[in-house]
Design an enzyme around this catalytic site. Structure first.
Site, short mmCIF file in Angstrom:
data_model
loop_
_atom_site.label_atom_id
_atom_site.label_comp_id
_atom_site.label_asym_id
_atom_site.label_seq_id
_atom_site.Cartn_x
_atom_site.Cartn_y
_atom_site.Cartn_z
N LYS A 103 -3.06 12.15 -2.95
CA LYS A 103 -1.97 12.32 -1.98
C LYS A 103 -0.66 12.64 -2.69
O LYS A 103 0.36 12.87 -2.05
CB LYS A 103 -1.82 11.06 -1.13
CG LYS A 103 -3.09 10.77 -0.30
CD LYS A 103 -2.90 9.57 0.57
CE LYS A 103 -4.21 8.98 1.04
NZ LYS A 103 -4.79 9.69 2.18
N GLN A 157 0.97 6.42 1.05
CA GLN A 157 1.90 7.41 1.60
C GLN A 157 3.31 7.20 1.07
O GLN A 157 4.20 8.02 1.33
CB GLN A 157 1.92 7.33 3.14
CG GLN A 157 0.57 7.51 3.82
CD GLN A 157 0.03 8.92 3.68
OE1 GLN A 157 0.76 9.87 3.41
NE2 GLN A 157 -1.27 9.06 3.85
N ASP A 175 0.87 -1.17 0.00
CA ASP A 175 0.00 0.00 0.00
C ASP A 175 0.91 1.23 0.00
O ASP A 175 1.49 1.58 1.02
CB ASP A 175 -0.89 -0.03 1.25
CG ASP A 175 -1.65 1.27 1.45
OD1 ASP A 175 -1.50 2.19 0.62
OD2 ASP A 175 -2.39 1.37 2.45
C1 LIG Z 1 -1.65 4.36 4.05
C2 LIG Z 1 -2.94 4.60 3.35
N1 LIG Z 1 -3.52 3.60 2.67
C3 LIG Z 1 -4.66 3.77 2.01
C4 LIG Z 1 -5.33 4.96 2.01
C5 LIG Z 1 -6.62 5.06 1.27
O1 LIG Z 1 -6.55 5.97 0.24
P1 LIG Z 1 -7.87 6.40 -0.54
O2 LIG Z 1 -8.86 6.82 0.49
O3 LIG Z 1 -7.43 7.52 -1.40
O4 LIG Z 1 -8.33 5.21 -1.32
C6 LIG Z 1 -4.78 6.03 2.70
C7 LIG Z 1 -5.47 7.33 2.74
O5 LIG Z 1 -5.90 7.81 3.75
C8 LIG Z 1 -3.55 5.85 3.39
O6 LIG Z 1 -2.99 6.85 4.06
#
Ligand SMILES: Cc1ncc(COP(=O)(O)O)c(C=O)c1O
Lengths: 411, 148
Positions: A231, A208, A205
């Site tokens: 992000k 970040q 994932d």
């Molecule tokens: C580490 C991490 N994974 C996944 C997500 C999910 O991202 P999104 O809400 O853009 O799908 C986030 C966002 O908050 C995140 O910080």
């Protein structure tokens, strides 16, 4: 954007983000919430706007000029993503709604058909809910079991436990590159290598990770890498799934619809080739194009230079906040990036957030969609200051001053 | 800053630091658990009811200053009230926070210091969490009674 000495010129970078001309409660905006969504530079805003005024049309289905231009821009964005991740092929870059959808796609299309009762998915205690719940769903559907690698008091993975949990039953490892709640940078190279030694694929994932560190999916040999555009200084509603071609090729479609087919007959449908097979329906064209432009912009500044700049801010903020007696930093891993999470004795993070806002300072207060992390540290929430390429030392100073005022108010 | 003093009035800060009627109750007549999914705050509300009168209310939980002080003031405001009076106070408080005025609203008394939260819409839930939890606990008493 560096000056003649080659040092990072944060003011020049900052001047490219129109949002910083606004005030909040009569104070210049101090934006320390890039971990939730990064602000967008002028070129991204302009590119998206220009697409809508000059080229906008549907993609992949028109012979007319606008459709061809839109298609070119959309596919061009895919190439920018490919290059940013150093993926081998455009077929490996799937546009999704975001990191969340990317994980769900892998859970349903890759894992679900393979999993049998008793198989295991191995994740970590520091995952965002979006890298937990899709696996819980697929476990419910298949009878597979979700296993969790614990973390230590500093917010680092317990690697010994990881090695113990990695077994023949493990069918996939999912872990976060950089934790959004703790800032921990995980040893993904080591995890990938040891999982591969047992023939287990790994999903990282990178929500970040992609904004704060250079990513080379080939060097990492990672199987799946996911991130979100918003992000990475791009628009919302667009994200990426990188998947190895050999894996994607063998996966059934995630959703059915237009664009993901070659031919449709009631007797049977022939699916499209990669990457289109996983992009059913009209895609987020302006989102993809905006993300492509955001990546160009990041490349102009340089992701390494951005990382160095942000690391210095993390170190400075950690030092300044730690010096305050009532403040405890949550997440003190040796390798951290992008953010500082903290609590103040006797003050709830919500009250910190509301009060900082009155000084024009935007932070995130809450569980950061990582409730297991909060539970691990025995707290309900933290206050989190997260940084971007435009963040400054002065902003950290403003944060620290305001934190002292918060303590004064609630003490 | 004036806005902050308006929101975090001295009374609120005091209740936050020294919450009244805090802690679990032994053998309560009813009990409910409330949580705010937005922030993960949780609260438990315990009731002792006799002859339709709220004899004692206690609460326990981790919340922000608004949540904690609202819960603390709630316990003081409700003690000694009849069930009907308690319901009326809950409704009136809720109305005041959501800018609704109803003819049978009752005066809020000391609770009025919490109305500053109206200017912070995302925080209104913090002020109402304890009350919703109380309402749930009260309903449970009634249900228990009605099933007898
Ligand atoms: C580490 C991490 N994974 C996944 C997500 C999910 O991202 P999104 O809400 O853009 O799908 C986030 C966002 O908050 C995140 O910080």
């Amino acid at each position: 954007m560096s000056d003649s000495q080659g040092t990072y010129d944060v003011e020049a970078v900052r001047s490219r983000f129109p949002i910083f001309s606004r005030e909040v409660h009569g104070k210049p905006l101090c934006y320390l919430d890039s971990g939730a969504s990064a602000q967008q530079p002028d070129v991204v805003i302009d590119t998206v706007s220009q697409l809508h005024s000059d080229q906008y049309s549907n993609v992949h289905r028109g012979v007319h000029t606008l459709s061809m231009e839109s298609t070119q821009l959309y596919d061009g964005a895919r190439e920018k993503v490919r290059a940013y991740l150093n993926a081998n092929s455009l077929k490996e870059i799937i546009f999704t709604r975001g990191a969340t959808e990317s994980v769900n796609l892998v859970a349903q299309s890759y894992a679900r058909p393979k999993l049998q009762a008793g198989d295991e998915i191995l994740i970590t205690h520091m995952e965002h809910h979006s890298n937990i719940v899709p696996w819980q769903l697929v476990c419910e559907q298949t009878g597979a079991v979700l296993k969790v690698v614990p973390i230590n008091d500093r917010g680092e993975l317990e690697m010994d436990a990881f090695y113990e949990l990695l077994s023949e039953r493990t069918k996939l490892v999912g872990l976060v590159h950089i934790s959004n709640a703790l800032g921990t940078v995980n040893p993904i190279e080591e995890v990938i290598e040891s999982a591969h030694a047992k023939g287990i694929p790994v999903l990282v994932d990178g929500a970040q990770g992609a904004p704060h560190a250079p990513v080379d999916v080939q060097a990492l040999d990672v199987d799946f890498y996911v991130f979100s555009g918003h992000k990475l200084y791009g628009p919302t509603g667009i994200g990426v799934l990188y998947g190895k071609e050999s894996l994607l090729e063998a996966m059934p479609p995630y959703q059915g619809g237009g664009d993901m087919i070659l031919s449709v007959r009631f007797e049977g449908t022939e699916y499209n080739t990669l990457p289109y097979r996983f992009e059913a329906g009209t895609p987020n064209i302006s989102g993809a194009v905006g993300l492509g432009r955001a990546i160009d912009f990041v490349n102009e500044i340089g992701i390494e230079a951005i990382a160095v700049h942000e690391d210095a801010l993390v170190a400075y903020a950690t030092e300044q906040l730690s010096a305050i007696e009532e403040v405890t930093i949550i997440g003190t891993a040796e390798h951290r990036a992008g953010l500082v999470s903290f609590v103040i004795e006797g003050v709830h993070p919500h009250d910190i957030g509301t009060m900082l806002d009155s000084y024009g300072i935007a932070i995130r207060a809450g569980h950061h969609c990582a409730q297991p992390v909060m539970e691990r540290f025995g707290i309900a929430a933290t206050a989190r200051a997260s940084f971007g390429m435009y963040s400054t030392r002065e902003e950290v100073d403003r944060l620290v001053d305001a934190v002292k005022k918060v303590i004064g108010m609630f003490a | 800053m004036d806005g902050m003093r308006e929101l975090y009035q001295q009374v609120i800060l005091d209740h936050n630091k020294n919450p009244r009627n805090y802690g679990a109750m032994e053998n309560p007549d009813s009990f409910a658990h409330g949580n705010n999914p937005l922030c993960g705050d949780t609260i438990d509300v315990f009731l002792r009811i006799g002859n339709g009168i709220v004899e004692a209310v206690q609460f326990e939980g981790a919340g922000c200053a608004i949540c904690t002080s609202s819960a603390s003031m709630m316990t003081e405001a409700l003690t000694g009230k009849s069930e009907a009076e308690a319901e009326a106070l809950f409704k009136s408080f809720h109305h005041a926070l959501t800018d609704v005025a109803e003819p049978d609203d009752v005066p809020l008394g000391k609770l009025a210091v919490l109305l500053g939260v109206k200017d912070y819409p995302v925080r209104v839930k913090c002020a109402t969490l304890a009350w919703h939890t109380f309402e749930a606990a009260l309903k449970r008493v009634k249900n228990d009674v009605s099933t007898e």
